[in-house]
Scaffold this active site. Structure first.
Site, PDB file in Angstrom:
ATOM      1  N   PRO A   1       0.815  -1.215   0.000  1.00  0.00           N
ATOM      2  CA  PRO A   1       0.000   0.000   0.000  1.00  0.00           C
ATOM      3  C   PRO A   1       0.853   1.272   0.000  1.00  0.00           C
ATOM      4  O   PRO A   1       1.966   1.291   0.531  1.00  0.00           O
ATOM      5  CB  PRO A   1      -0.808  -0.132   1.306  1.00  0.00           C
ATOM      6  CG  PRO A   1      -0.854  -1.602   1.573  1.00  0.00           C
ATOM      7  CD  PRO A   1       0.469  -2.128   1.104  1.00  0.00           C
ATOM      8  N   PHE A   2       0.305   2.302  -0.616  1.00  0.00           N
ATOM      9  CA  PHE A   2       0.902   3.631  -0.659  1.00  0.00           C
ATOM     10  C   PHE A   2       2.278   3.636  -1.336  1.00  0.00           C
ATOM     11  O   PHE A   2       3.125   4.466  -1.036  1.00  0.00           O
ATOM     12  CB  PHE A   2       0.991   4.236   0.758  1.00  0.00           C
ATOM     13  CG  PHE A   2      -0.316   4.198   1.498  1.00  0.00           C
ATOM     14  CD1 PHE A   2      -1.401   4.955   1.071  1.00  0.00           C
ATOM     15  CD2 PHE A   2      -0.468   3.371   2.598  1.00  0.00           C
ATOM     16  CE1 PHE A   2      -2.626   4.892   1.740  1.00  0.00           C
ATOM     17  CE2 PHE A   2      -1.685   3.303   3.269  1.00  0.00           C
ATOM     18  CZ  PHE A   2      -2.769   4.068   2.840  1.00  0.00           C
ATOM     19  N   ARG A   3       2.495   2.665  -2.233  1.00  0.00           N
ATOM     20  CA  ARG A   3       3.747   2.548  -2.987  1.00  0.00           C
ATOM     21  C   ARG A   3       4.969   2.300  -2.097  1.00  0.00           C
ATOM     22  O   ARG A   3       6.106   2.555  -2.500  1.00  0.00           O
ATOM     23  CB  ARG A   3       3.971   3.781  -3.877  1.00  0.00           C
ATOM     24  CG  ARG A   3       2.879   3.960  -4.923  1.00  0.00           C
ATOM     25  CD  ARG A   3       3.231   5.008  -5.951  1.00  0.00           C
ATOM     26  NE  ARG A   3       2.170   5.138  -6.933  1.00  0.00           N
ATOM     27  CZ  ARG A   3       2.009   4.375  -8.008  1.00  0.00           C
ATOM     28  NH1 ARG A   3       2.863   3.390  -8.241  1.00  0.00           N
ATOM     29  NH2 ARG A   3       1.014   4.573  -8.843  1.00  0.00           N
ATOM     30  N   LEU A   4       4.728   1.791  -0.891  1.00  0.00           N
ATOM     31  CA  LEU A   4       5.828   1.417   0.005  1.00  0.00           C
ATOM     32  C   LEU A   4       6.150  -0.060  -0.225  1.00  0.00           C
ATOM     33  O   LEU A   4       6.004  -0.916   0.654  1.00  0.00           O
ATOM     34  CB  LEU A   4       5.440   1.691   1.458  1.00  0.00           C
ATOM     35  CG  LEU A   4       5.109   3.160   1.757  1.00  0.00           C
ATOM     36  CD1 LEU A   4       4.671   3.337   3.195  1.00  0.00           C
ATOM     37  CD2 LEU A   4       6.319   4.045   1.441  1.00  0.00           C
TER      38      LEU A   4
END
Length: 205
Positions: free
Chosen positions: A181-184
């Site tokens: 999630p959230f490009r992490l």
């Protein structure tokens, strides 16, 4: 993607890359609509310009990743000139990616013969009929060549063309990427070490 699915997809504790790759490929075989072994193959031409296309992975083990092609094709000529290449697997349904890069070697004649013999008869004819990557005057010209080789090898075995064989990429690095999630995202890269094992490094997303 649920928390349970994220946990199942965790790969950070693996000590070596090939077992992990086998697990991910097996997952892709269950979820991808077709060709889970499709991979983008990157090479460099004589001008130093990158070139990329999709091929099919036909085998892998601790020695490397194998695919087959016409050595007179663009990718064949480019690899033979540099003996280096890179691959990128992307399994969208799993939100996973694997990158492989390293030097290349030609597979043995025995390996190439075995795989060639396993191909459908029409594909073996096609390996003779197609002057891969070179200009084609018309579809009819290709169909005519297929007809000619079909007649030539109407009975008995179809020998492997001398210009058709396989390459093996011997990885200097194998990077596993998993969407978060959230490009992490999770990124782990394996690199061979002097003791014959693998060093593992986590990368920023």
């Amino acid at each position: 993607m649920s928390d349970a699915e994220l946990k199942k997809g965790d790969f950070t504790e693996h000590a070596e890359p090939f077992r992990l790759f086998a697990e991910w490929l097996a997952d892709a075989e269950k979820s991808e609509p077709n060709d889970p072994n499709a991979v983008a193959l990157a090479t460099v031409d004589s001008d130093g310009l990158p070139d990329v296309r999709m091929v099919l992975l036909k085998g892998f083990d601790e020695a490397g990743f194998v695919f087959y092609t016409n050595f007179e094709s663009a990718k064949g000529r480019e690899i033979l000139a540099s003996m280096k290449a890179a691959m990128c697997f992307h399994w969208k349904s799993l939100r996973r990616q694997v990158r492989v890069r390293g030097p290349v070697e030609v597979v043995s004649d025995a390996e190439a013969d075995t795989y060639y013999a396993s191909r459908p008869r029409g594909s073996r004819i096609g390996a003779w009929a197609s002057k891969q990557s070179r200009p084609l005057e018309s579809r009819f010209a290709l169909e005519k060549a297929v007809a000619e080789y079909t007649a030539r090898y109407a009975v008995g075995d179809i020998p492997r063309p001398p210009h058709w064989s396989g390459f093996r990429i011997k990885p200097q690095s194998i990077e596993f990427w998993h969407d978060r999630p959230f490009r992490l995202h999770d990124r782990i890269v394996f690199s061979p070490n002097a003791s014959g094992g693998w060093d593992k490094t986590r990368l920023y997303p």
